[in-house]
Every structure is written in C-alpha cells, then in structure tokens.
Design a protein around this motif. Structure first.
Motif, PDB file in Angstrom:
ATOM      1  N   ILE A   1      22.918  -7.829  15.029  1.00  0.00           N
ATOM      2  CA  ILE A   1      23.304  -6.656  14.258  1.00  0.00           C
ATOM      3  C   ILE A   1      24.547  -7.084  13.195  1.00  0.00           C
ATOM      4  O   ILE A   1      24.540  -6.602  12.101  1.00  0.00           O
ATOM      5  CB  ILE A   1      23.351  -5.373  14.845  1.00  0.00           C
ATOM      6  N   PRO A   2      25.595  -7.685  13.971  1.00  0.00           N
ATOM      7  CA  PRO A   2      26.807  -7.704  13.022  1.00  0.00           C
ATOM      8  C   PRO A   2      26.620  -8.891  12.063  1.00  0.00           C
ATOM      9  O   PRO A   2      26.875  -8.552  10.949  1.00  0.00           O
ATOM     10  CB  PRO A   2      27.781  -8.223  14.215  1.00  0.00           C
ATOM     11  N   PHE A   3      25.916  -9.831  12.249  1.00  0.00           N
ATOM     12  CA  PHE A   3      25.507 -10.721  11.218  1.00  0.00           C
ATOM     13  C   PHE A   3      24.806 -10.017   9.941  1.00  0.00           C
ATOM     14  O   PHE A   3      25.034 -10.584   9.040  1.00  0.00           O
ATOM     15  CB  PHE A   3      24.905 -11.975  11.952  1.00  0.00           C
ATOM     16  N   LEU A   4      24.035  -9.189  10.276  1.00  0.00           N
ATOM     17  CA  LEU A   4      23.117  -8.488   9.271  1.00  0.00           C
ATOM     18  C   LEU A   4      23.781  -7.582   8.636  1.00  0.00           C
ATOM     19  O   LEU A   4      23.781  -7.504   7.250  1.00  0.00           O
ATOM     20  CB  LEU A   4      21.690  -7.863   9.987  1.00  0.00           C
ATOM     21  N   TYR A   5      24.878  -7.014   9.375  1.00  0.00           N
ATOM     22  CA  TYR A   5      25.739  -5.812   8.595  1.00  0.00           C
ATOM     23  C   TYR A   5      26.572  -6.644   7.583  1.00  0.00           C
ATOM     24  O   TYR A   5      26.883  -6.320   6.538  1.00  0.00           O
ATOM     25  CB  TYR A   5      26.577  -5.210   9.512  1.00  0.00           C
ATOM     26  N   TRP A   6      27.194  -8.004   8.042  1.00  0.00           N
ATOM     27  CA  TRP A   6      28.027  -8.747   7.163  1.00  0.00           C
ATOM     28  C   TRP A   6      27.098  -9.040   5.854  1.00  0.00           C
ATOM     29  O   TRP A   6      27.490  -9.046   4.846  1.00  0.00           O
ATOM     30  CB  TRP A   6      28.399  -9.902   7.928  1.00  0.00           C
ATOM     31  N   MET A   7      25.838  -9.456   5.997  1.00  0.00           N
ATOM     32  CA  MET A   7      25.065  -9.884   4.879  1.00  0.00           C
ATOM     33  C   MET A   7      24.702  -8.693   3.937  1.00  0.00           C
ATOM     34  O   MET A   7      24.867  -8.655   2.853  1.00  0.00           O
ATOM     35  CB  MET A   7      23.514 -10.532   5.536  1.00  0.00           C
ATOM     36  N   MET A   8      24.344  -7.457   4.560  1.00  0.00           N
ATOM     37  CA  MET A   8      24.399  -6.478   3.933  1.00  0.00           C
ATOM     38  C   MET A   8      25.659  -6.204   3.037  1.00  0.00           C
ATOM     39  O   MET A   8      25.429  -5.671   1.884  1.00  0.00           O
ATOM     40  CB  MET A   8      23.713  -5.144   4.568  1.00  0.00           C
ATOM     41  N   HIS A   9      26.727  -6.175   3.712  1.00  0.00           N
ATOM     42  CA  HIS A   9      28.081  -5.845   2.958  1.00  0.00           C
ATOM     43  C   HIS A   9      28.189  -6.799   1.791  1.00  0.00           C
ATOM     44  O   HIS A   9      28.597  -6.223   0.479  1.00  0.00           O
ATOM     45  CB  HIS A   9      29.177  -6.318   4.016  1.00  0.00           C
ATOM     46  N   LYS A  10      27.694  -8.222   1.524  1.00  0.00           N
ATOM     47  CA  LYS A  10      27.968  -8.825   0.702  1.00  0.00           C
ATOM     48  C   LYS A  10      26.911  -8.577  -0.467  1.00  0.00           C
ATOM     49  O   LYS A  10      27.606  -8.579  -1.566  1.00  0.00           O
ATOM     50  CB  LYS A  10      27.632 -10.281   1.102  1.00  0.00           C
ATOM     51  N   ASP A  11      25.532  -8.124   0.115  1.00  0.00           N
ATOM     52  CA  ASP A  11      24.767  -7.806  -0.942  1.00  0.00           C
ATOM     53  C   ASP A  11      25.129  -6.312  -1.563  1.00  0.00           C
ATOM     54  O   ASP A  11      25.144  -6.338  -2.920  1.00  0.00           O
ATOM     55  CB  ASP A  11      23.394  -7.451  -0.321  1.00  0.00           C
ATOM     56  N   ARG A  12      25.919  -5.452  -0.982  1.00  0.00           N
ATOM     57  CA  ARG A  12      26.259  -4.267  -1.707  1.00  0.00           C
ATOM     58  C   ARG A  12      27.630  -4.602  -2.619  1.00  0.00           C
ATOM     59  O   ARG A  12      27.683  -3.687  -3.695  1.00  0.00           O
ATOM     60  CB  ARG A  12      26.590  -3.133  -0.787  1.00  0.00           C
ATOM     61  N   ARG A  13      28.178  -5.596  -2.344  1.00  0.00           N
ATOM     62  CA  ARG A  13      29.664  -5.960  -3.201  1.00  0.00           C
ATOM     63  C   ARG A  13      28.834  -6.587  -4.609  1.00  0.00           C
ATOM     64  O   ARG A  13      29.324  -6.255  -5.733  1.00  0.00           O
ATOM     65  CB  ARG A  13      30.202  -7.015  -2.420  1.00  0.00           C
ATOM     66  N   LYS A  14      27.942  -7.308  -4.364  1.00  0.00           N
ATOM     67  CA  LYS A  14      27.281  -7.914  -5.408  1.00  0.00           C
ATOM     68  C   LYS A  14      26.461  -6.798  -6.262  1.00  0.00           C
ATOM     69  O   LYS A  14      26.618  -7.051  -7.616  1.00  0.00           O
ATOM     70  CB  LYS A  14      26.055  -9.141  -5.204  1.00  0.00           C
ATOM     71  N   GLU A  15      26.058  -5.976  -5.612  1.00  0.00           N
ATOM     72  CA  GLU A  15      25.279  -4.792  -6.588  1.00  0.00           C
ATOM     73  C   GLU A  15      26.344  -3.906  -7.284  1.00  0.00           C
ATOM     74  O   GLU A  15      26.180  -3.480  -8.346  1.00  0.00           O
ATOM     75  CB  GLU A  15      24.647  -3.778  -5.696  1.00  0.00           C
ATOM     76  N   ARG A  16      27.495  -3.702  -6.725  1.00  0.00           N
ATOM     77  CA  ARG A  16      28.519  -3.202  -7.340  1.00  0.00           C
ATOM     78  C   ARG A  16      29.042  -3.849  -8.676  1.00  0.00           C
ATOM     79  O   ARG A  16      29.380  -3.417  -9.615  1.00  0.00           O
ATOM     80  CB  ARG A  16      29.881  -2.678  -6.460  1.00  0.00           C
ATOM     81  N   GLU A  17      29.230  -5.245  -8.459  1.00  0.00           N
ATOM     82  CA  GLU A  17      29.603  -6.109  -9.415  1.00  0.00           C
ATOM     83  C   GLU A  17      28.762  -5.947 -10.623  1.00  0.00           C
ATOM     84  O   GLU A  17      29.025  -6.088 -11.764  1.00  0.00           O
ATOM     85  CB  GLU A  17      29.869  -7.216  -8.857  1.00  0.00           C
ATOM     86  N   ALA A  18      27.411  -5.979 -10.302  1.00  0.00           N
ATOM     87  CA  ALA A  18      26.292  -5.974 -11.305  1.00  0.00           C
ATOM     88  C   ALA A  18      26.049  -4.480 -11.616  1.00  0.00           C
ATOM     89  O   ALA A  18      25.001  -4.408 -12.645  1.00  0.00           O
ATOM     90  CB  ALA A  18      24.809  -6.286 -10.683  1.00  0.00           C
ATOM     91  N   LEU A  19      26.681  -3.531 -11.346  1.00  0.00           N
ATOM     92  CA  LEU A  19      26.914  -2.255 -11.769  1.00  0.00           C
ATOM     93  C   LEU A  19      25.023  -1.712 -11.599  1.00  0.00           C
ATOM     94  O   LEU A  19      24.596  -0.817 -12.499  1.00  0.00           O
ATOM     95  CB  LEU A  19      26.988  -1.839 -13.241  1.00  0.00           C
TER      96      LEU A  19
ATOM     97  N   PRO B   1      14.815  -1.070  16.633  1.00  0.00           N
ATOM     98  CA  PRO B   1      14.576  -0.571  15.211  1.00  0.00           C
ATOM     99  C   PRO B   1      15.858  -0.762  14.267  1.00  0.00           C
ATOM    100  O   PRO B   1      15.561  -0.935  13.087  1.00  0.00           O
ATOM    101  CB  PRO B   1      14.297   0.753  15.665  1.00  0.00           C
ATOM    102  N   ILE B   2      16.900  -0.661  14.690  1.00  0.00           N
ATOM    103  CA  ILE B   2      18.173  -0.849  13.686  1.00  0.00           C
ATOM    104  C   ILE B   2      18.389  -2.241  13.343  1.00  0.00           C
ATOM    105  O   ILE B   2      18.319  -2.462  12.036  1.00  0.00           O
ATOM    106  CB  ILE B   2      19.395  -0.590  14.755  1.00  0.00           C
ATOM    107  N   MET B   3      17.951  -3.237  14.297  1.00  0.00           N
ATOM    108  CA  MET B   3      18.069  -4.455  13.467  1.00  0.00           C
ATOM    109  C   MET B   3      16.908  -4.872  12.785  1.00  0.00           C
ATOM    110  O   MET B   3      16.948  -5.480  11.496  1.00  0.00           O
ATOM    111  CB  MET B   3      17.701  -5.373  14.952  1.00  0.00           C
ATOM    112  N   GLU B   4      15.595  -4.358  13.163  1.00  0.00           N
ATOM    113  CA  GLU B   4      14.410  -4.825  12.044  1.00  0.00           C
ATOM    114  C   GLU B   4      14.711  -4.101  10.874  1.00  0.00           C
ATOM    115  O   GLU B   4      14.116  -4.555   9.736  1.00  0.00           O
ATOM    116  CB  GLU B   4      13.125  -4.290  13.019  1.00  0.00           C
ATOM    117  N   GLU B   5      15.026  -2.983  10.835  1.00  0.00           N
ATOM    118  CA  GLU B   5      15.177  -2.002   9.578  1.00  0.00           C
ATOM    119  C   GLU B   5      16.302  -2.847   8.585  1.00  0.00           C
ATOM    120  O   GLU B   5      16.198  -2.711   7.529  1.00  0.00           O
ATOM    121  CB  GLU B   5      15.577  -0.526   9.751  1.00  0.00           C
ATOM    122  N   MET B   6      17.309  -3.171   9.284  1.00  0.00           N
ATOM    123  CA  MET B   6      18.560  -4.094   8.562  1.00  0.00           C
ATOM    124  C   MET B   6      17.791  -5.170   8.103  1.00  0.00           C
ATOM    125  O   MET B   6      18.292  -5.502   6.755  1.00  0.00           O
ATOM    126  CB  MET B   6      19.795  -4.545   9.737  1.00  0.00           C
ATOM    127  N   VAL B   7      16.739  -5.997   8.596  1.00  0.00           N
ATOM    128  CA  VAL B   7      16.390  -7.343   8.008  1.00  0.00           C
ATOM    129  C   VAL B   7      15.335  -7.016   7.101  1.00  0.00           C
ATOM    130  O   VAL B   7      15.417  -7.375   6.056  1.00  0.00           O
ATOM    131  CB  VAL B   7      15.755  -8.188   9.227  1.00  0.00           C
TER     132      VAL B   7
END
Length: 293
Positions: free
Chosen positions: A79-97, A163-169
C-alpha cells in the motif's frame, strides 16, 4: 500532455502490477527465510541433499497454509508504494490541468451500500447457475484456501486490507492512467479485464470483470477512490459472512428460493443504479490541497 511511446504507455499500465508482484515476492521470500531460520537447527544436521530438499519443501508447504495471512501482509506492505505512485500521478495531473470529478457528499455513500450487496449476490448467483464452479478445480482450491482461516483473519485480510490494495492498483492507477491517455470506457475495460484475470481462474475472472466495471462507475460518480474501496470491501465481507453462516448453501437448496433471491437482488441493484445515475458529478479543476483519494 506530451504523447508517450507505445512502450511507455504499456509500462504505465503494467507497472502497478509489477510493483505489487515485486513487493509480494520480497515479502514471501522473507517469510520463507524466517520459517527456514526457525528450523535451521534441524536443517544444518541434514547431509542428504534429497532429504534436505524434502524438508525444505515441507517448510514451504507449511508457509502456504497461511496463504490468506501472507496475502494480507503483502497487501499491507504494498500500500505505501502504491500511494507514492498515486501521489506522483496526481501531481502530473495537476501540472497538466486535467479536470477531475467533484467528490460526492458523505450521505450519498448509502447508495454504494445499496448497490454493492445486491449486485454481488445477484451476480454471484448467476455465475453459480452456469455450474462452471464444478469444472474449475482452480476455483475450488482457491475457495477452500480463502475461507480456511479464522473469521477475524478473513475480515481483516480479505475484507479490509486486500480490497484497499487492489483498488489502488486497478482503479487508482491502471484505470486512471488509461482513462487519462485514452477514454473512460477503454480505461474501464482495461482495468476490469486486468482485475478479472489477476484472480487466476475462470469463475473469479468473470466475477472480477463485472465487479471491476461497477467499481470504475462508482469511482467516476463519487469522484473518489473510497467509493470503489467501500464497494469492494462490502462484496468481500458479504461473501465471507454468507460462507460462514452457510447462506449460499441455503439459497441453492431450493430452485424457487434461488430464483427469488437472484431476481430480488438484481431488481434492488438496478433501482439503486438508477439513483446513482441521476447523481450530479461535475468536473472541477484539481486543487493542490485535494486529497489523493
């Protein structure tokens, strides 16, 4: 956004699963080593290679008896690794508006409960009516392993952590990446198919694809990953509870009872689906302070 190469697009899709599998492998090896260290005093006295191999295999089989607990531990570590990946994705989404859906108010989550439980019951009954489970040895072995541990272990591992892990993936990473690169429909199909095949047998593949589509729909309508997480948890907990009390056996003892439960559940899920469909979920600019989920 800058167009990515085909290879990079494919890596974006499979990398969450690759991370999950890599972490799971490391955890499994460490657990195996821990069991071997526990028996090290015995192992170092064995000089015959064949006997050593047999004893090591026995230790591995002992570990596999705790497959549910091991899966829960793997999910928790991942879960912590997936959260880190999601955090990077959301930052890219913010940059891309990239615009995101507005989060639904908390009181509307009663509809997640209202659709998840009857949907799972009706869909499960329909699959069981095909009698495929009788011919799927892999499914039977999986079902036996899943429901063998204590009810508390099942609730914690199968009902909450996994379920938390699988939904993050599958929704937080795979679906969202494909959706941003193509369309929501393609993202839904891709994540649902991956989710179904991930379970490794025909019955759970069919069930996983159907549930995966519902999870994506809830993700979009409620604007947060907590909606599919809650739905996933409820479905797993329903399966755990019904298996524990013999609910599925009771339903299938009578054709009339089976038909009534299936039709009533499908009708209830359909009614709640209509209510969810009417929900307003406008697009809003993603904000810097917005939570990851």
């Amino acid at each position: 956004m800058q167009r990515k190469s085909v290879g990079k697009q494919l890596w974006d899709i499979v990398s969450p699963l690759a991370v999950k599998m890599a972490v799971a492998l490391v955890v499994e090896v460490m657990v195996m080593l821990a069991f071997c260290m526990k028996e090290m005093a015995e192992l170092i006295t064995i000089t015959d290679p064949e006997l050593l191999y047999e004893r090591t295999t026995e230790i591995c089989m002992e570990v596999l008896q705790y497959s549910v607990e091991l899966s829960g531990l793997m999910a928790l570590v991942t879960i912590p690794f997936l959260y880190w990946m999601m955090h990077k994705d959301r930052r890219k989404e913010r940059e891309a508006l990239i615009l995101q859906k507005k989060k639904a108010p908390l009181e509307q989550y009663v509809m997640v409960v209202g659709i998840s439980l009857p949907f799972a019951l009706a869909f499960n009954n329909l699959i069981m009516l095909t009698d495929l489970a009788r011919y799927s040895e892999a499914y039977q072995e999986t079902a036996e392993a899943l429901y063998e541990p204590s009810i508390l272990v099942q609730i914690l591992c199968l009902g909450i952590v996994i379920p938390i892990m699988e939904e993050m993936v599958f929704r937080g990473l795979i679906y969202r990446r494909v959706r941003n690169a193509t369309t929501p429909v393609r993202g839904m199909l891709c994540s649902a198919i991956f989710f179904g095949m991930y379970h490794g047998n025909l019955i759970q593949t069919i069930y996983g694809i159907g549930c995966g589509c519902l999870f994506v729909y809830l993700y979009e309508k409620f604007g947060t990953l907590w909606a599919p997480i809650l739905s996933h948890m409820l479905m797993n907990l329903l399966s755990i509870g019904f298996t524990e009390i013999g609910g599925f056996l009771w339903i299938f003892q009578s054709p009339g009872r089976m038909a009534f439960v299936t039709i009533a559940s499908a009708a209830a899920a359909s009614a709640v689906f209509v209510l969810i469909k009417k929900m307003e979920n406008p697009f809003i600019p993603i904000k810097q302070e917005e939570q990851e989920f």
